[in-house]
Design a protein around this motif. Structure first.
Motif, PDB file in Angstrom:
ATOM      1  N   ALA A 695      -4.942  -6.717   5.176  1.00 58.13           N
ATOM      2  CA  ALA A 695      -5.643  -5.294   5.539  1.00 58.13           C
ATOM      3  C   ALA A 695      -4.899  -4.316   4.723  1.00 58.13           C
ATOM      4  O   ALA A 695      -3.598  -4.198   4.693  1.00 58.13           O
ATOM      5  N   ALA A 696      -5.500  -3.726   3.733  1.00 58.32           N
ATOM      6  CA  ALA A 696      -5.021  -2.505   2.791  1.00 58.32           C
ATOM      7  C   ALA A 696      -5.693  -1.248   3.275  1.00 58.32           C
ATOM      8  O   ALA A 696      -7.070  -1.002   3.318  1.00 58.32           O
ATOM      9  N   ASP A 697      -4.918  -0.121   3.532  1.00 55.65           N
ATOM     10  CA  ASP A 697      -5.416   1.079   4.390  1.00 55.65           C
ATOM     11  C   ASP A 697      -4.789   2.305   3.653  1.00 55.65           C
ATOM     12  O   ASP A 697      -3.641   2.336   3.182  1.00 55.65           O
ATOM     13  N   ASP A 875     -10.958   3.711   6.671  1.00 53.08           N
ATOM     14  CA  ASP A 875     -10.163   3.828   5.006  1.00 53.08           C
ATOM     15  C   ASP A 875      -9.440   2.564   4.650  1.00 53.08           C
ATOM     16  O   ASP A 875      -8.384   2.462   4.002  1.00 53.08           O
ATOM     17  N   GLU A 876      -9.964   1.465   5.272  1.00 53.98           N
ATOM     18  CA  GLU A 876      -9.405   0.222   5.136  1.00 53.98           C
ATOM     19  C   GLU A 876     -10.285  -0.942   4.726  1.00 53.98           C
ATOM     20  O   GLU A 876     -11.336  -1.091   5.099  1.00 53.98           O
ATOM     21  N   LEU A 877      -9.743  -1.728   3.662  1.00 53.52           N
ATOM     22  CA  LEU A 877     -10.403  -2.789   3.300  1.00 53.52           C
ATOM     23  C   LEU A 877      -9.640  -4.188   3.827  1.00 53.52           C
ATOM     24  O   LEU A 877      -8.456  -4.129   3.869  1.00 53.52           O
ATOM     25  N   GLU A 891      -0.401  -6.986  -4.277  1.00 59.18           N
ATOM     26  CA  GLU A 891      -0.070  -5.747  -5.577  1.00 59.18           C
ATOM     27  C   GLU A 891      -1.405  -5.578  -6.422  1.00 59.18           C
ATOM     28  O   GLU A 891      -1.497  -4.289  -6.503  1.00 59.18           O
ATOM     29  N   ASP A 892      -2.122  -6.268  -6.768  1.00 61.85           N
ATOM     30  CA  ASP A 892      -3.360  -6.029  -7.615  1.00 61.85           C
ATOM     31  C   ASP A 892      -4.285  -5.271  -6.605  1.00 61.85           C
ATOM     32  O   ASP A 892      -4.838  -4.001  -7.155  1.00 61.85           O
ATOM     33  N   ILE A 893      -4.693  -5.524  -5.415  1.00 62.12           N
ATOM     34  CA  ILE A 893      -5.498  -4.688  -4.531  1.00 62.12           C
ATOM     35  C   ILE A 893      -4.839  -3.422  -4.185  1.00 62.12           C
ATOM     36  O   ILE A 893      -5.788  -2.361  -4.458  1.00 62.12           O
ATOM     37  N   LYS A 894      -3.611  -3.244  -4.098  1.00 64.45           N
ATOM     38  CA  LYS A 894      -3.243  -1.840  -3.815  1.00 64.45           C
ATOM     39  C   LYS A 894      -3.240  -1.020  -5.267  1.00 64.45           C
ATOM     40  O   LYS A 894      -3.684   0.042  -5.143  1.00 64.45           O
ATOM     41  N   HIS A 895      -3.239  -1.655  -6.327  1.00 62.01           N
ATOM     42  CA  HIS A 895      -3.226  -1.024  -7.630  1.00 62.01           C
ATOM     43  C   HIS A 895      -4.848  -0.516  -7.914  1.00 62.01           C
ATOM     44  O   HIS A 895      -4.993   0.559  -8.196  1.00 62.01           O
ATOM     45  N   CYS A 896      -5.547  -1.537  -7.488  1.00 60.10           N
ATOM     46  CA  CYS A 896      -7.240  -1.061  -7.685  1.00 60.10           C
ATOM     47  C   CYS A 896      -7.390   0.052  -6.885  1.00 60.10           C
ATOM     48  O   CYS A 896      -8.146   1.145  -7.272  1.00 60.10           O
ATOM     49  N   MET A 897      -6.998   0.264  -5.460  1.00 60.05           N
ATOM     50  CA  MET A 897      -7.234   1.123  -4.381  1.00 60.05           C
ATOM     51  C   MET A 897      -6.610   2.375  -4.839  1.00 60.05           C
ATOM     52  O   MET A 897      -7.025   3.520  -4.809  1.00 60.05           O
ATOM     53  N   GLU A 898      -5.176   2.298  -5.376  1.00 61.22           N
ATOM     54  CA  GLU A 898      -4.583   3.523  -5.350  1.00 61.22           C
ATOM     55  C   GLU A 898      -4.856   4.349  -6.810  1.00 61.22           C
ATOM     56  O   GLU A 898      -4.760   5.388  -6.930  1.00 61.22           O
ATOM     57  N   VAL A 908      -1.808   6.734  -1.729  1.00 63.20           N
ATOM     58  CA  VAL A 908      -0.975   5.553  -1.216  1.00 63.20           C
ATOM     59  C   VAL A 908      -1.754   4.566  -0.410  1.00 63.20           C
ATOM     60  O   VAL A 908      -2.367   5.063   0.525  1.00 63.20           O
ATOM     61  N   VAL A 909      -1.431   3.364  -0.855  1.00 61.12           N
ATOM     62  CA  VAL A 909      -2.190   2.331   0.193  1.00 61.12           C
ATOM     63  C   VAL A 909      -1.089   1.640   0.761  1.00 61.12           C
ATOM     64  O   VAL A 909      -0.019   0.957   0.061  1.00 61.12           O
ATOM     65  N   GLU A 910      -1.253   1.144   1.836  1.00 51.64           N
ATOM     66  CA  GLU A 910      -0.058   0.340   2.592  1.00 51.64           C
ATOM     67  C   GLU A 910      -1.142  -0.936   3.083  1.00 51.64           C
ATOM     68  O   GLU A 910      -2.180  -0.865   3.536  1.00 51.64           O
TER      69      GLU A 910
END
Length: 921
Positions: A695-697, A875-877, A891-898, A908-910
């Motif tokens: 879960a990336a938020d 605000d979460e995927l 890491e890739d997903i956080k980079h895409c989202m941020e 900032v994505v957690e």
């Protein structure tokens, strides 16, 4: 004058129009805050009717103010109805002025209802052999129908003659008064006879006759052939007087003394100058342009093509001329036509609104307005004509539908994409969706379904599904509908879709920011959402079954505890009984009242009472757990699809005012996260074997957007340096260092941070923090002193909203505020709060959508079957990722989202991981 009037006399039930327009259309206001939605709706229906019939004799009849003779007969008549809302009352005089300026006679007779005036005029006309068309949505008017009098319901274009009345009500027009008197009418508070419904009323009237005959022959009722007939006479006997009173109340008068008669009701020349001034005053822009053209002596524009204040079209539809494709030769000709077309509309007809359950029954196409066809593939009723083989046809159509070159246009085309995907077809070249075109133009101006859009933008009433399929439990599925009815309905869908695109797209092209939202966010998101829906999510049904049992036990215990606290058992689901217990027996304070003046037991009222009293607190917990059980723990296991073993939600792009996605069946956005029981539901959302849930938020995204929009240096510095924003705010407001901030101070600062972006007042903040109002006001003053940019932004935004009527997101999405100048203070204040919050919510919605697009592009480059995007919530995927890929993919997903959007503060994505959604969040 000839007794045979052609076109017929038309009598319009203006009051019926007025209420249906008010309740059926979204609220609209002009820039001065005057409500205009009902005016617009009524004039729109009038224009449509005039265009259809061009009558030589007409009148629009309204109810007068004050009581009528029926109130004298029965003081409780219409007592259930709440008073007319001010926002509707304020539209009556302007509406009358416009109708008069259109040259239409208006009738308002004191002490009687519009029905009685219409009844008397229709009766007079019938006696003279004049055919009369009554335009109304009122079922009582069915009693007036005879060989000279017909009803039309302008909302769905349904015409009702003598046979139609009998088909709809089960009795002929001459027994309609008896029918209404027996079963009563809740809307008008006509008492009727207790225990008699449609079936028993029909049985009595067909078997014996009218009310007088029934009460003269009560002994014959037992011999009638309908359920409950044997014991009915005994139940009816005490209510003879009530039945006869009800008959009196339901009878429309036919003998009023009027100063006019049908032959004198002729339209006069419209007052073009007055109409120009009125349309300008109430800001009906398209009608203003038409009138201006007429005043300038330009070619007279067809007024009938009525529309919303933003668009209008003169489209004429070719109903009855549609082609039904039943031969290979016809199909080949249409395939060639579609291959040559640069753009065409497409629509599917199916057996189910659930895309996972739906079977394809047929396809319709339109290459240009006036040229549409229906291709039936699965009508299987007895006597259905031979149709082409579905499998062979789809094999022939597959290359055509998967070719991205011809542009496709649909209405809510994601549904069609999903249905075709179930047959192995990937619909490509989807460039236009009329639902989304309407939505980005103005998310609150209209409903975005085809029927509403056709009426609003084309002045066209579409064939209603209920007209060809019936209603309720007996409603047919599309495969059971005769082709004679199904083909025009289906082909019209495609033709109307293309016509709507032609009406809407020029409006988008005139607004670069709006067009950009459509082209860069909403339209590219369609296939991304479709893929997520098709993927679905895995559910642990055994865990949910166990939770359901535990909840059932707790709900039972709570119910007993509530009864003990109340001192007596009562039905917790009954509003009346709850009102009695809380406000009469226990004398709790009445926080607010319903429109009918009763003490409210709504969620927010109970919430407030729960702060001080134990019973409302227990009822709140009871309601929360019951909802959780009914909506999720009981229901989710039943929603697992037999083919995939997963649950498939539907994401909706055109529902919320702000641009946020919503979901249904199941609603993923509403699973509570703050309660232990809600988190247990999330634990049932699990990963398949060999996979992990991630879960990336976005962290505090709306506060970051506030920092960006306001440009406040203090807020921007706090985010840029990675400070805990709530602790930083606490330090500023309470005048302490960051290290000295207490847990309680941070909690208060969090309430301030979020409260202010939602437009909370000092009173609201005081209630939330449990402090005196002056103390809350002090905190707010300190906050604005430390973050002056926020106050400046809020004040400027309110002013701009009042001036423009809308606010915008960072990316240009327009969020219209129809109540920003409303005369009603509560509505105006609500719109001002929305003006502050909507740009933040809307920008957050845009960012999560951009993130989904960026992640989808990244997903396409990954090894197949290693990662799936399975849910979007707020605000979460949420993802399902192959165990060995989890760390690198996070890491890739956080980079895409941020990096999905660029603000003046970092996004900032957690991200978290686990075997289930709760663990990962």
């Amino acid at each position: 004058m000839s007794a045979d009037l052609t076109p017929p006399l038309i009598l319009i039930d203006g009051s019926s129009y007025l209420f249906r327009a008010f309740h059926g259309l979204p609220p609209l206001t002009n820039s001065k805050g005057q409500d205009t939605g009902a005016i617009y709706g009524v004039i729109n229906m009038l224009k449509s009717l005039l265009n259809e019939y061009n009558p030589s004799h007409i009148a629009v009849v309204f109810d007068a103010k004050g009581k009528t003779f029926r109130d004298e007969i029965y003081t409780e008549y219409k007592a259930n109805r709440p008073p007319m809302p001010d926002e509707l009352r304020s539209q009556i005089d302007p509406l009358h002025n416009i109708i008069r300026a259109m040259g239409l006679p208006i009738i308002v007779e004191p002490s009687v209802e519009a029905d009685d005036v219409i009844g008397t005029l229709a009766h007079q006309a019938s006696q003279q052999g004049i055919d009369t068309l009554i335009s109304t949505g009122d079922k009582d008017m069915a009693q007036l129908v005879n060989k000279h009098v017909t009803l039309i319901n302008t909302m769905n274009n349904q015409v009702m003659d003598v046979a139609g009345v009998e088909e709809k009500f089960g009795v002929p027009p001459e027994l309609i008064i008896d029918f209404l008197a027996l079963k009563g009418d809740k809307v008008d508070n006509i008492p009727g006879v207790p225990g008699i419904g449609d079936k028993s009323a029909q049985g009595l009237l067909k078997g014996i006759g009218g009310i007088d005959a029934i009460y003269a022959n009560l002994d014959k009722i037992a011999d009638l052939d309908f359920r409950g007939a044997k014991t009915l006479a005994k139940k009816m006997a005490p209510f003879e007087e009530q039945a006869k009173l009800s008959y009196q109340l339901a009878t429309i008068k036919l003998d009023l003394k009027l100063d006019y008669e049908p032959t004198t009701l002729t339209p006069t020349t419209k007052n073009t100058q007055a109409l120009a001034e009125l349309f300008a005053e109430y800001e009906f822009k398209t009608w203003s342009r038409q009138i201006a053209s007429e005043l300038a002596g330009e070619e007279n524009i067809d007024e009938s093509a009525s529309s919303s204040a933003s668009s209008q079209s003169d489209t004429t539809f070719s109903q009855g001329e549609y082609q039904t494709i039943l031969t290979q030769e016809a199909l080949d000709a249409w395939v060639a036509k579609l291959q040559e077309a640069s753009i065409y509309a497409i629509d599917t007809e199916t057996t189910n609104v659930d895309y996972m359950q739906a079977e394809l029954v047929g396809l319709s196409f339109c290459t240009q307005v006036g040229e549409a066809a229906y291709l039936p593939l699965g009508h299987d009723y007895a006597g259905a004509p031979d149709q082409l083989d579905r499998q062979k046809v789809l094999a022939q159509l597959k290359p055509l539908l998967e070719d991205p070159a011809p542009k496709k246009v649909g209405q809510h085309i994601k549904y069609d994409i999903n249905v075709l995907a179930n047959y192995g077809i990937s619909l490509r070249g989807v460039v236009y969706d009329t639902m989304l075109e309407s939505y980005v133009l103005n998310s609150v101006a209209s409903r975005h379904n085809m029927d509403a859009l056709a009426l609003a933008h084309l002045g066209h009433s579409t064939i209603a599904f209920e007209d060809i399929a019936g209603k309720g439990a007996k409603q047919l599925t599309f495969n059971q509908i005769a082709l004679e009815q199904a083909a025009p309905y289906a082909a019209e869908d495609a033709e109307v879709t293309l016509a709507l695109h032609q009406a809407l797209w020029p409006q988008l092209e005139a607004l670069d920011d709006v067009k950009s939202i459509y082209q860069t966010i909403e339209q590219p998101l369609i296939p991304v959402l479709a893929k997520m829906e098709q993927t679905g999510v895995l559910i642990d049904s055994q865990q949910l079954a166990q939770q359901s049992q535990a909840l059932a036990q707790r709900i039972m215990e709570l119910e007993q505890a509530v009864h003990d606290e109340a001192g007596e058992p009562f039905n917790l689901g009954s509003t009346k009984q709850l009102q009695h217990i809380l406000f009469e027996k226990m004398a709790l304070p009445v926080v607010k009242k319903t429109p009918k003046g009763a003490p409210s037991t709504s969620e927010d009222v109970l919430q407030e009472l729960a702060l001080e009293y134990p019973l409302p607190k227990m009822i709140m917990e009871y309601r929360g757990l019951s909802k959780l059980k009914n909506t999720y723990t009981d229901k989710l296991p039943k929603m697992i699809h037999h083919r995939t073993g997963r649950v498939h939600t539907s994401y909706h792009q055109a529902v919320t005012a702000t641009g946020r996605l919503s979901s249904t069946d199941p609603n993923l956005q509403n699973i509570p996260i703050r309660t232990e029981e809600g988190r247990r539901v999330r634990q049932a959302f699990v990963a398949r074997e060999g996979f992990t849930i991630v879960a990336a938020d976005y962290s505090q995204i709306e506060l970051r957007i506030m920092a960006h929009l306001s440009g406040d240096a203090g807020l921007q510095t706090a985010f840029a340096t990675g400070k805990d924003i709530h602790a930083a705010t606490a330090a500023e407001v309470f005048g302490v260092t960051l290290d000295e901030v207490s847990t309680e101070q941070r909690r208060s600062a969090k309430a301030i941070n979020f409260g202010l972006i939602y437009g909370m007042s000092a009173f609201g903040l005081a209630k939330q923090l449990g402090v005196p109002r002056h103390e809350a006001q002090h905190y707010m003053d300190k906050y604005f002193e430390r973050y002056p940019g926020v106050l400046n932004y809020m004040e400027a935004t309110r002013e701009n909203a009042k001036q423009d009527g809308y606010v915008s997101t960072v990316f240009g999405r327009r969020l219209y505020l129809p109540d920003i100048k409303a005369s009603n203070g509560a509505r105006r204040k609500g719109a001002e709060r929305a003006a502050i919050n909507a740009p933040m919510q809307g920008t957050a919605a845009d960012i999560i959508k951009l993130a989904m697009l960026a992640v989808s592009e990244w997903l396409d480059k990954q090894t197949p079957d290693t990662v799936y995007m399975i849910m979007q919530v707020h605000d979460e995927l949420v993802f399902e990722i192959k165990e060995q890929n989890v760390e690198s993919y996070i890491e890739d997903i956080k980079h895409c989202m941020e990096n999905a959007a660029s603000l003046s503060v970092p996004l900032v994505v957690e991200a978290g991981k686990g075997k289930n959604w709760d663990e990962a969040h």
